[in-house]
Write an enzyme that holds these catalytic residues in place. Structure first.
Site, PDB file in Angstrom:
ATOM      1  N   ASP A 149       0.953  -1.185   0.105  1.00 45.71           N
ATOM      2  CA  ASP A 149       0.011   0.102  -0.074  1.00 45.71           C
ATOM      3  C   ASP A 149       0.902   1.398  -0.037  1.00 45.71           C
ATOM      4  O   ASP A 149       1.569   1.766   0.965  1.00 45.71           O
ATOM      5  CB  ASP A 149      -0.861  -0.081   1.131  1.00 45.71           C
ATOM      6  CG  ASP A 149      -1.759   1.184   1.228  1.00 45.71           C
ATOM      7  OD1 ASP A 149      -3.075   1.072   0.523  1.00 45.71           O
ATOM      8  OD2 ASP A 149      -1.513   2.274   1.784  1.00 45.71           O
TER       9      ASP A 149
ATOM     10  N   TYR B  71       3.756   9.727   0.344  1.00 46.42           N
ATOM     11  CA  TYR B  71       4.678   9.172   1.266  1.00 46.42           C
ATOM     12  C   TYR B  71       6.205   9.347   1.163  1.00 46.42           C
ATOM     13  O   TYR B  71       7.148   8.922   1.571  1.00 46.42           O
ATOM     14  CB  TYR B  71       4.447   7.544   1.127  1.00 46.42           C
ATOM     15  CG  TYR B  71       3.199   7.182   1.665  1.00 46.42           C
ATOM     16  CD1 TYR B  71       2.137   8.136   2.159  1.00 46.42           C
ATOM     17  CD2 TYR B  71       2.658   5.941   1.451  1.00 46.42           C
ATOM     18  CE1 TYR B  71       1.011   7.501   2.603  1.00 46.42           C
ATOM     19  CE2 TYR B  71       1.319   5.362   1.910  1.00 46.42           C
ATOM     20  CZ  TYR B  71       0.277   6.190   2.376  1.00 46.42           C
ATOM     21  OH  TYR B  71      -0.751   5.918   2.766  1.00 46.42           O
TER      22      TYR B  71
ATOM     23  N   LYS C  43      -2.077   6.106  -4.580  1.00 47.41           N
ATOM     24  CA  LYS C  43      -3.234   7.017  -4.272  1.00 47.41           C
ATOM     25  C   LYS C  43      -2.971   8.450  -5.021  1.00 47.41           C
ATOM     26  O   LYS C  43      -1.684   8.796  -4.950  1.00 47.41           O
ATOM     27  CB  LYS C  43      -3.268   7.475  -2.837  1.00 47.41           C
ATOM     28  CG  LYS C  43      -3.396   5.990  -1.834  1.00 47.41           C
ATOM     29  CD  LYS C  43      -3.414   6.050  -0.469  1.00 47.41           C
ATOM     30  CE  LYS C  43      -3.436   5.093   0.345  1.00 47.41           C
ATOM     31  NZ  LYS C  43      -2.217   4.146   0.318  1.00 47.41           N
TER      32      LYS C  43
ATOM     33  N   HIS D  66      -6.742  10.100  -2.390  1.00 52.70           N
ATOM     34  CA  HIS D  66      -6.205  10.051  -1.027  1.00 52.70           C
ATOM     35  C   HIS D  66      -6.993  10.599  -0.274  1.00 52.70           C
ATOM     36  O   HIS D  66      -7.521  10.140   1.071  1.00 52.70           O
ATOM     37  CB  HIS D  66      -4.956  10.337  -1.043  1.00 52.70           C
ATOM     38  CG  HIS D  66      -3.990   9.876  -0.259  1.00 52.70           C
ATOM     39  ND1 HIS D  66      -2.712   9.822  -0.178  1.00 52.70           N
ATOM     40  CD2 HIS D  66      -4.283   9.473   1.316  1.00 52.70           C
ATOM     41  CE1 HIS D  66      -1.978   9.418   0.799  1.00 52.70           C
ATOM     42  NE2 HIS D  66      -2.908   9.333   2.005  1.00 52.70           N
TER      43      HIS D  66
ATOM     44  N   ASN E 178     -11.017   7.809   2.841  1.00 46.82           N
ATOM     45  CA  ASN E 178     -11.137   8.997   3.887  1.00 46.82           C
ATOM     46  C   ASN E 178     -12.650   9.631   3.521  1.00 46.82           C
ATOM     47  O   ASN E 178     -12.907  10.694   3.580  1.00 46.82           O
ATOM     48  CB  ASN E 178     -10.280   9.882   3.944  1.00 46.82           C
ATOM     49  CG  ASN E 178      -9.002   9.595   4.357  1.00 46.82           C
ATOM     50  OD1 ASN E 178      -8.614   8.852   5.403  1.00 46.82           O
ATOM     51  ND2 ASN E 178      -7.814   9.481   3.703  1.00 46.82           N
TER      52      ASN E 178
ATOM     53  N   SER F  41      -4.045   2.283   9.638  1.00 47.50           N
ATOM     54  CA  SER F  41      -3.569   2.352  11.012  1.00 47.50           C
ATOM     55  C   SER F  41      -4.339   1.470  11.971  1.00 47.50           C
ATOM     56  O   SER F  41      -5.108   1.506  12.738  1.00 47.50           O
ATOM     57  CB  SER F  41      -4.065   3.647  11.616  1.00 47.50           C
ATOM     58  OG  SER F  41      -3.060   4.699  10.792  1.00 47.50           O
TER      59      SER F  41
ATOM     60  N   LEU G  61      -3.391  -0.798  13.890  1.00 43.27           N
ATOM     61  CA  LEU G  61      -3.248  -0.939  15.268  1.00 43.27           C
ATOM     62  C   LEU G  61      -3.468   0.130  15.878  1.00 43.27           C
ATOM     63  O   LEU G  61      -3.116   0.305  17.469  1.00 43.27           O
ATOM     64  CB  LEU G  61      -1.759  -1.254  15.430  1.00 43.27           C
ATOM     65  CG  LEU G  61      -1.441  -2.752  15.045  1.00 43.27           C
ATOM     66  CD1 LEU G  61       0.220  -2.998  14.775  1.00 43.27           C
ATOM     67  CD2 LEU G  61      -1.799  -3.950  15.611  1.00 43.27           C
ATOM     68  N   GLY G  62      -3.884   1.179  15.495  1.00 45.33           N
ATOM     69  CA  GLY G  62      -4.351   2.521  16.179  1.00 45.33           C
ATOM     70  C   GLY G  62      -3.221   3.345  16.585  1.00 45.33           C
ATOM     71  O   GLY G  62      -2.672   3.953  15.735  1.00 45.33           O
TER      72      GLY G  62
ATOM     73  N   GLU H 174       4.769   8.911  17.698  1.00 40.58           N
ATOM     74  CA  GLU H 174       5.987   9.840  17.498  1.00 40.58           C
ATOM     75  C   GLU H 174       5.672  10.829  16.805  1.00 40.58           C
ATOM     76  O   GLU H 174       6.564  11.971  16.607  1.00 40.58           O
ATOM     77  CB  GLU H 174       6.746   8.942  16.616  1.00 40.58           C
ATOM     78  CG  GLU H 174       6.136   8.448  15.225  1.00 40.58           C
ATOM     79  CD  GLU H 174       6.928   7.476  14.354  1.00 40.58           C
ATOM     80  OE1 GLU H 174       7.768   7.720  13.539  1.00 40.58           O
ATOM     81  OE2 GLU H 174       6.731   6.424  14.785  1.00 40.58           O
TER      82      GLU H 174
ATOM     83  N   ARG I  68       8.971  -8.157  12.643  1.00 42.98           N
ATOM     84  CA  ARG I  68       7.698  -7.844  12.679  1.00 42.98           C
ATOM     85  C   ARG I  68       6.788  -8.313  11.254  1.00 42.98           C
ATOM     86  O   ARG I  68       5.550  -8.530  11.378  1.00 42.98           O
ATOM     87  CB  ARG I  68       7.418  -6.311  12.987  1.00 42.98           C
ATOM     88  CG  ARG I  68       7.746  -5.922  14.372  1.00 42.98           C
ATOM     89  CD  ARG I  68       6.985  -6.368  15.360  1.00 42.98           C
ATOM     90  NE  ARG I  68       7.415  -5.927  16.689  1.00 42.98           N
ATOM     91  CZ  ARG I  68       7.086  -6.298  17.817  1.00 42.98           C
ATOM     92  NH1 ARG I  68       6.405  -7.340  17.870  1.00 42.98           N
ATOM     93  NH2 ARG I  68       7.295  -5.835  18.950  1.00 42.98           N
TER      94      ARG I  68
ATOM     95  N   ASN J  58       3.335  -9.987  11.675  1.00 44.38           N
ATOM     96  CA  ASN J  58       1.984  -9.304  11.057  1.00 44.38           C
ATOM     97  C   ASN J  58       1.207 -10.058  10.015  1.00 44.38           C
ATOM     98  O   ASN J  58       0.256  -9.972   9.887  1.00 44.38           O
ATOM     99  CB  ASN J  58       2.288  -7.933  10.599  1.00 44.38           C
ATOM    100  CG  ASN J  58       2.669  -7.004  11.799  1.00 44.38           C
ATOM    101  OD1 ASN J  58       2.424  -7.271  13.046  1.00 44.38           O
ATOM    102  ND2 ASN J  58       3.384  -5.777  11.197  1.00 44.38           N
TER     103      ASN J  58
END
Length: 326
Positions: A44, A49, A78, A111, A170, A218, A220-221, A227, A278, A282
């Site tokens: 993605d 980005y 996007k 986007h 969105n 997102s 995992l929230g 950060e 990870r 995942n």
């Protein structure tokens, strides 16, 4: 549970992908290569980005190494806010394709439902949010382009063979109702922020009604936002008893529990990680399941807490109040 979601056009989109937001450019190519080698087939990406050229290099290396074929990959990108005018949609898509080193995208998304004043590639790419970042008081400058005009140009990308299918990010319920009133080529995916703090039950139900698959970014929230000072440690769900107890019962990590919750709700998930160890964790979500009580307990963590909210971050970071959610 199948590892792919069947879309309205009959295509199969992998349920778990690698989100590339906030991956440092100097780490992106290696991470993409590692991910594909580990079994990821869903990437993605987005022009905004700032790492699509490096993503493309990782894809090139993976293909050259024989880890997969191009047709085995699902690559999403996007359309950025500055390219909403129909004159700019195809050039923006072609720039993304050039950076990724691909002949086509599997999925191209609007986007944000936010149209910003155009910034030429030669001036700044990706252009981000400010029109003139060196101005004395830089702001976002809005361009009055109807979303229906942008969508018409997105449809032309499908007809021209640059993208296989299109969708939106969105969008709210109202914008979806509007979109389905004028589309000629139907969207197949809605990508939204969704996690146990923001379950978005009504929007998911509406998406299913329209035949839209949903990708949760997102998933995992709070983890992606601490950060950025857009979330605090207390916003995390990973230490909540409902998550911790399921993790203990199943001998899985809290992150795996939350991602599995997302899958069992019917969404695809695109967790971001820059750590090689990870990646496999995942992806290892299909040999266990949560029971009804665990699903309900995690869903009850909902606080309607949106971390990625233009109504907040545009004013805080870009000196412009521009809410898109009520």
């Amino acid at each position: 549970m199948e590892s792919s979601i069947e879309l309205a056009d009959g295509a199969s989109m992998p349920r778990v992908g690698l989100g590339l937001w906030k991956i440092a450019r100097d780490r992106t190519a290696g991470l993409v290569l590692d991910a594909i080698e580990a079994g990821y087939r869903h990437l993605d990406s987005a022009a905004d980005y700032g790492n699509e050229a490096e993503t493309g290099e990782g894809i090139r290396q993976a293909l050259a190494a024989g880890h997969c074929r191009r047709e085995d990959l699902w690559v999403t990108s996007k359309l950025w806010n500055t390219y909403h005018h129909p004159d700019h949609v195809r050039p923006a898509c072609e720039r993304t394709l050039s950076d990724l080193g691909l002949d086509y995208l599997d999925l191209y998304l609007v986007h944000f439902p936010i149209s910003l004043r155009y910034v030429d590639f030669a001036e700044r790419y990706p252009p981000e949010w400010f029109f003139d970042p060196v101005a004395r008081q830089p702001v976002m400058e809005i361009a009055p382009v109807p979303l229906s005009d942008t969508w018409g140009a997105m449809e032309e990308l499908v007809e021209q063979g640059l993208v296989k299918r299109i969708g939106v990010c969105n969008y709210t319920s109202g914008l979806l109702h509007d979109l389905f009133a004028y589309e000629r080529i139907r969207p197949v995916v809605l990508q939204i922020e969704s996690h146990p703090r923001l379950t978005q039950e009504a929007l998911l139900r509406l998406a299913r009604q329209y035949g839209l698959a949903v990708t949760a970014f997102s998933p995992l929230g709070a983890a992606s936002y601490v950060e950025l000072e857009m979330a605090g440690d207390s916003d995390s769900v990973l230490t909540e008893p409902a998550v911790a107890e399921a993790a203990a019962r199943l001998n899985r990590s809290p992150a795996q529990i939350v991602l599995r919750w997302g899958l069992q709700r019917g969404t695809a998930v695109i967790p971001k990680t820059s750590r090689k160890e990870r990646l496999r964790e995942n992806l290892a979500l299909f040999d266990f399941s949560l029971n009804e009580m665990e699903m309900a307990g995690i869903s009850a963590l909902n606080r309607n807490r949106r971390f990625n909210d233009p109504g907040i971050f545009c004013e805080a970071a870009f000196n412009t109040f521009y809410p898109i959610y009520d």
